[in-house]
Scaffold this motif. Structure first.
Motif, PDB file in Angstrom:
ATOM      1  N   ALA A  67       6.947  -4.700  11.208  1.00  0.00           N
ATOM      2  CA  ALA A  67       5.517  -4.731  10.900  1.00  0.00           C
ATOM      3  C   ALA A  67       4.797  -3.506  11.472  1.00  0.00           C
ATOM      4  CB  ALA A  67       4.889  -6.014  11.431  1.00  0.00           C
ATOM      5  N   VAL A  68       5.134  -3.134  12.693  1.00  0.00           N
ATOM      6  CA  VAL A  68       4.477  -1.977  13.309  1.00  0.00           C
ATOM      7  C   VAL A  68       4.898  -0.692  12.587  1.00  0.00           C
ATOM      8  CG1 VAL A  68       4.166  -0.678  15.458  1.00  0.00           C
ATOM      9  CG2 VAL A  68       4.187  -3.175  15.514  1.00  0.00           C
ATOM     10  N   ALA A  69       6.154  -0.600  12.181  1.00  0.00           N
ATOM     11  CA  ALA A  69       6.604   0.559  11.398  1.00  0.00           C
ATOM     12  C   ALA A  69       5.872   0.612  10.061  1.00  0.00           C
ATOM     13  CB  ALA A  69       8.116   0.495  11.177  1.00  0.00           C
ATOM     14  N   GLU A  70       5.625  -0.543   9.473  1.00  0.00           N
ATOM     15  CA  GLU A  70       4.898  -0.591   8.203  1.00  0.00           C
ATOM     16  C   GLU A  70       3.465  -0.102   8.401  1.00  0.00           C
ATOM     17  OE1 GLU A  70       4.864  -1.849   3.983  1.00  0.00           O
ATOM     18  OE2 GLU A  70       6.044  -0.691   5.396  1.00  0.00           O
ATOM     19  N   LEU A  71       2.844  -0.449   9.513  1.00  0.00           N
ATOM     20  CA  LEU A  71       1.504   0.060   9.807  1.00  0.00           C
ATOM     21  C   LEU A  71       1.528   1.582   9.947  1.00  0.00           C
ATOM     22  CD1 LEU A  71       0.116  -2.596  12.295  1.00  0.00           C
ATOM     23  CD2 LEU A  71      -0.544  -2.221   9.917  1.00  0.00           C
ATOM     24  N   ALA A  72       2.548   2.109  10.605  1.00  0.00           N
ATOM     25  CA  ALA A  72       2.667   3.559  10.749  1.00  0.00           C
ATOM     26  C   ALA A  72       2.815   4.224   9.380  1.00  0.00           C
ATOM     27  CB  ALA A  72       3.856   3.905  11.643  1.00  0.00           C
ATOM     28  N   PHE A 100       0.837  -1.190   0.000  1.00  0.00           N
ATOM     29  CA  PHE A 100       0.000   0.000   0.000  1.00  0.00           C
ATOM     30  C   PHE A 100       0.876   1.246   0.000  1.00  0.00           C
ATOM     31  CE2 PHE A 100      -2.452  -3.166   2.585  1.00  0.00           C
ATOM     32  CZ  PHE A 100      -3.364  -3.490   1.597  1.00  0.00           C
ATOM     33  N   ALA A 101       0.355   2.324  -0.556  1.00  0.00           N
ATOM     34  CA  ALA A 101       1.063   3.600  -0.558  1.00  0.00           C
ATOM     35  C   ALA A 101       1.059   4.204   0.845  1.00  0.00           C
ATOM     36  CB  ALA A 101       0.396   4.557  -1.544  1.00  0.00           C
ATOM     37  N   ASP A 102       1.940   5.131   1.082  1.00  0.00           N
ATOM     38  CA  ASP A 102       1.983   5.838   2.358  1.00  0.00           C
ATOM     39  C   ASP A 102       0.619   6.471   2.630  1.00  0.00           C
ATOM     40  OD1 ASP A 102       4.661   5.200   2.166  1.00  0.00           O
ATOM     41  OD2 ASP A 102       5.378   7.270   2.124  1.00  0.00           O
ATOM     42  N   GLY A 103       0.056   6.216   3.816  1.00  0.00           N
ATOM     43  CA  GLY A 103      -1.202   6.816   4.218  1.00  0.00           C
ATOM     44  C   GLY A 103      -2.416   6.370   3.430  1.00  0.00           C
ATOM     45  N   GLU A 104      -2.322   5.280   2.695  1.00  0.00           N
ATOM     46  CA  GLU A 104      -3.432   4.828   1.848  1.00  0.00           C
ATOM     47  C   GLU A 104      -4.631   4.321   2.653  1.00  0.00           C
ATOM     48  OE1 GLU A 104      -4.293   1.515  -1.664  1.00  0.00           O
ATOM     49  OE2 GLU A 104      -2.233   2.103  -1.229  1.00  0.00           O
ATOM     50  N   LEU A 105      -4.384   3.794   3.835  1.00  0.00           N
ATOM     51  CA  LEU A 105      -5.453   3.199   4.644  1.00  0.00           C
ATOM     52  C   LEU A 105      -5.957   4.176   5.702  1.00  0.00           C
ATOM     53  CD1 LEU A 105      -3.789  -0.274   5.343  1.00  0.00           C
ATOM     54  CD2 LEU A 105      -5.347   0.321   3.465  1.00  0.00           C
ATOM     55  N   ASP A 106      -7.268   4.143   5.925  1.00  0.00           N
ATOM     56  CA  ASP A 106      -7.847   4.895   7.046  1.00  0.00           C
ATOM     57  C   ASP A 106      -7.666   4.131   8.352  1.00  0.00           C
ATOM     58  OD1 ASP A 106      -8.912   6.922   5.376  1.00  0.00           O
ATOM     59  OD2 ASP A 106     -10.671   5.682   4.957  1.00  0.00           O
ATOM     60  N   GLY A 107      -7.511   2.821   8.245  1.00  0.00           N
ATOM     61  CA  GLY A 107      -7.365   2.004   9.435  1.00  0.00           C
ATOM     62  C   GLY A 107      -6.948   0.595   9.092  1.00  0.00           C
ATOM     63  N   ALA A 108      -6.569  -0.121  10.141  1.00  0.00           N
ATOM     64  CA  ALA A 108      -6.215  -1.528  10.018  1.00  0.00           C
ATOM     65  C   ALA A 108      -6.675  -2.229  11.287  1.00  0.00           C
ATOM     66  CB  ALA A 108      -4.706  -1.692   9.830  1.00  0.00           C
ATOM     67  N   PHE A 109      -6.919  -3.514  11.154  1.00  0.00           N
ATOM     68  CA  PHE A 109      -7.334  -4.283  12.325  1.00  0.00           C
ATOM     69  C   PHE A 109      -6.784  -5.691  12.244  1.00  0.00           C
ATOM     70  CE2 PHE A 109     -10.625  -4.722   9.136  1.00  0.00           C
ATOM     71  CZ  PHE A 109     -11.029  -6.045   9.199  1.00  0.00           C
ATOM     72  N   PHE A 124      -6.487  -9.722  24.714  1.00  0.00           N
ATOM     73  CA  PHE A 124      -6.359  -8.300  24.966  1.00  0.00           C
ATOM     74  C   PHE A 124      -6.870  -7.526  23.764  1.00  0.00           C
ATOM     75  CE2 PHE A 124      -2.164  -9.107  22.949  1.00  0.00           C
ATOM     76  CZ  PHE A 124      -2.111  -8.086  22.016  1.00  0.00           C
ATOM     77  N   GLY A 125      -7.193  -6.266  23.996  1.00  0.00           N
ATOM     78  CA  GLY A 125      -7.602  -5.369  22.932  1.00  0.00           C
ATOM     79  C   GLY A 125      -6.870  -4.049  23.053  1.00  0.00           C
ATOM     80  N   VAL A 126      -6.358  -3.548  21.932  1.00  0.00           N
ATOM     81  CA  VAL A 126      -5.658  -2.266  21.910  1.00  0.00           C
ATOM     82  C   VAL A 126      -6.164  -1.472  20.707  1.00  0.00           C
ATOM     83  CG1 VAL A 126      -3.430  -1.096  21.673  1.00  0.00           C
ATOM     84  CG2 VAL A 126      -3.572  -3.217  22.994  1.00  0.00           C
ATOM     85  N   VAL A 127      -6.494  -0.212  20.945  1.00  0.00           N
ATOM     86  CA  VAL A 127      -6.899   0.718  19.877  1.00  0.00           C
ATOM     87  C   VAL A 127      -5.905   1.860  19.901  1.00  0.00           C
ATOM     88  CG1 VAL A 127      -8.719   2.246  19.027  1.00  0.00           C
ATOM     89  CG2 VAL A 127      -9.330   0.070  20.132  1.00  0.00           C
ATOM     90  N   ALA A 128      -5.338   2.179  18.727  1.00  0.00           N
ATOM     91  CA  ALA A 128      -4.325   3.231  18.653  1.00  0.00           C
ATOM     92  C   ALA A 128      -4.513   4.084  17.411  1.00  0.00           C
ATOM     93  CB  ALA A 128      -2.935   2.608  18.668  1.00  0.00           C
ATOM     94  N   ARG A 129      -4.107   5.363  17.508  1.00  0.00           N
ATOM     95  CA  ARG A 129      -4.141   6.294  16.375  1.00  0.00           C
ATOM     96  C   ARG A 129      -2.752   6.389  15.765  1.00  0.00           C
ATOM     97  NH1 ARG A 129      -8.846   8.051  15.887  1.00  0.00           N
ATOM     98  NH2 ARG A 129     -10.175   8.665  17.608  1.00  0.00           N
ATOM     99  N   ALA A 130      -2.720   6.405  14.434  1.00  0.00           N
ATOM    100  CA  ALA A 130      -1.469   6.472  13.697  1.00  0.00           C
ATOM    101  C   ALA A 130      -0.825   7.845  13.834  1.00  0.00           C
ATOM    102  CB  ALA A 130      -1.691   6.143  12.230  1.00  0.00           C
ATOM    103  N   PRO A 131       0.516   7.868  13.816  1.00  0.00           N
ATOM    104  CA  PRO A 131       1.237   9.154  13.940  1.00  0.00           C
ATOM    105  C   PRO A 131       1.035  10.035  12.711  1.00  0.00           C
ATOM    106  CG  PRO A 131       2.775   7.328  13.513  1.00  0.00           C
ATOM    107  CD  PRO A 131       1.402   6.747  13.682  1.00  0.00           C
TER     108      PRO A 131
END
Length: 185
Positions: free
Chosen positions: A117-122, A95-104, A178-185
């Motif tokens: 992987a976490v850096a790729e999500l960011a 995916f392009a940078d910032g292409e997704l509104d969210g991931a789950f 567990f459940g975690v919800v986070a906002r992208a930088p």
């Protein structure tokens, strides 16, 4: 710790309704809808069990799985029109940078958790976009899901997300998950 990949030959186990015991559709979909997510990726989509719950609430959902056999099973089950299947490792998303509104991810964080992987999500989730993660808890009993030594705790996931610049909105440990919800930088 981590990096356990679910055996694709056992895929039928992923379609059982008792999976909602560990994470309900409502608690997964709720944060995504509230945040106005329109384009999302299901990380470790498997047979599409949870992808199908999100699909009616978004414009597009990418079912990402490293195992093409899981996509074959999902196609057999019937794939909604707004779902696109992507064979990829989470550490190298197409995916392009910032292409997704969210991931789950639901019960798959332990399969892909790494700094890469976490850096790729960011990278691929737009600034302010949402990442919603539910997984088997490293401090659970291990009676269900993968062995405890292959799991992470909510604190582990929070630390990894924060290290990549995410802002954690909520984090909770339940009996086995567990459940975690986070906002992208």
């Amino acid at each position: 710790m981590g990096f356990h990949t679910f055996d694709a030959s056992e895929a039928e186990r992923l379609d059982r309704l008792d999976r909602y015991r560990w994470v309900s559709a409502e608690e997964l979909v709720g944060p995504l809808v509230e945040a106005g997510v329109e384009v999302a990726a299901d990380l470790g989509s498997g047979t599409g069990f949870y992808t199908d719950d999100v699909a009616p609430h978004v414009e597009t959902v990418y079912g990402v799985d490293v195992q093409p056999e899981m996509h074959d099973r999902y196609r057999e089950n019937g794939t909604p029109e707004n779902v696109e299947l992507v064979a990829s490792d989470v550490a190298d998303l197409p995916f392009a940078d910032g292409e997704l509104d969210g991931a789950f991810s639901t019960m798959t964080y332990h399969e892909f958790a790494s700094d890469a992987a976490v850096a790729e999500l960011a990278r691929v989730v737009r600034s302010g976009g949402l990442v919603v993660t539910f997984d088997w808890a490293g401090d659970g009993t291990g009676e269900q899901g993968p062995p405890v030594e292959e799991r992470f705790t909510a604190d582990d996931a929070v630390a990894a997300l924060e290290a990549a610049g995410f802002e954690v909105v909520s984090a909770a440990t339940r009996t086995e998950t567990f459940g975690v919800v986070a906002r992208a930088p």
